[in-house]
Write an enzyme that holds these catalytic residues in place. Structure first.
Site, PDB file in Angstrom:
ATOM      1  CB  ALA A 118      -0.930  -0.006   1.210  1.00 54.92           C
ATOM      2  CE1 TYR A 119       5.104   5.721   2.886  1.00 58.54           C
ATOM      3  CE2 TYR A 119       6.927   4.259   2.319  1.00 58.54           C
ATOM      4  CZ  TYR A 119       6.459   5.509   2.698  1.00 58.54           C
ATOM      5  OH  TYR A 119       7.351   6.543   2.885  1.00 58.54           O
ATOM      6  CB  SER A 120       5.465   0.274  -2.474  1.00 58.69           C
ATOM      7  OG  SER A 120       6.405  -0.119  -1.505  1.00 58.69           O
TER       8      SER A 120
ATOM      9  CB  SER B 204       0.664   5.743  -1.529  1.00 62.06           C
ATOM     10  OG  SER B 204       1.770   5.691  -0.645  1.00 62.06           O
TER      11      SER B 204
END
Length: 246
Positions: free
Chosen positions: A154-156, A158
């Protein structure tokens, strides 16, 4: 009008703590007047402003939800009112939440999208409208995109969007003499990085690069300082600042 280097004005989102604070302090030391946009922590924002002022710089703090277009518009208008314009925008505000794709809470995913993607878009939208000729827009990405570490999907994702926004905007600002770049730090010794990690994990990540140490916030701020001032021939790039990790 192109401004003199000593008259430059910078907005730093997420500027009250960690990498953002190091960036705000470095730009102030470079002679830029700095507006620190922060989400919640009044005490840390005030502490950063005091530090800059005690060291001879100019700084203000404005509480801002970067995903709210009205709040961000107000941030830019207040900066122009206080300092006369905006030359540099560094968007370092962001959130990170980790879990596997199979188990990831979708409400949490929505929060990440709202802050990291929508927030970046909103800040860049105002920057594209108001940054003066000779200015710079710099967005914080991440090196973890290339590592494909479990729980970072999810972070990557974004931050992949942050790269895309940055590189497209660089082309959209053709003829304006405004550079747009993304800076992708590797593991950096901040409170956010250490949170939830045991000593073994920290040591392993520190040795992923050939220099065999974690980055320091000042390492990232050094690169931002160059992009925000003299480095006028670097544009439309994602710059990996990670000690050679990848």
């Amino acid at each position: 009008m192109k401004t003199n280097e000593k008259e430059r004005v910078a907005i730093v989102t997420g500027g009250s703590r960690g990498i953002g604070r190091a960036i705000a302090e470095r730009l102030a030391a470079d002679g830029q007047s700095v507006v620190i946009a922060y989400a919640n922590n009044d005490a840390e924002a005030d502490k950063t402003v005091r530090f800059i002022e005690e060291n001879g710089g100019k700084a203000s703090a404005i509480k801002t939800d970067i995903s709210d277009e009205t709040a961000v518009s107000t941030l830019f208008k207040m900066t122009e009112k206080i300092y006369g314009g905006v030359d540099v925008v560094v968007n370092s505000a962001g959130i990170i939440r980790l879990d596997t794709v199979a188990n990831f809470d979708l409400n949490t995913l929505d929060q990440i999208i709202r802050t990291n993607i929508r927030g970046t878009f909103v800040v860049n939208q105002q920057a594209a409208r108001l940054v003066r000729s000779g200015g710079a827009i710099i967005n914080l990405s991440t090196s973890v995109k290339k590592l494909a570490l479990p729980t970072y999907a999810a972070y990557s994702a974004s931050k992949g969007a942050v790269d895309a926004i940055s590189l497209v905007l660089a082309k959209e600002l053709r003829g304006r003499d405004i550079t747009v770049n993304a800076v992708a730090p590797g593991p950096t010794a901040t409170e956010l990085f250490f949170e939830g990690k045991d000593d073994e994990t920290i040591e392993r990540m520190a040795k992923m690069n050939p220099i065999e140490r974690l980055g320091k916030p000042e390492d990232i701020a050094e690169v931002i300082s160059s992009l925000a001032g003299p480095a006028r021939w670097i544009n439309g790039q994602t710059i990996y600042v990670n000690g050679g990790m990848i």
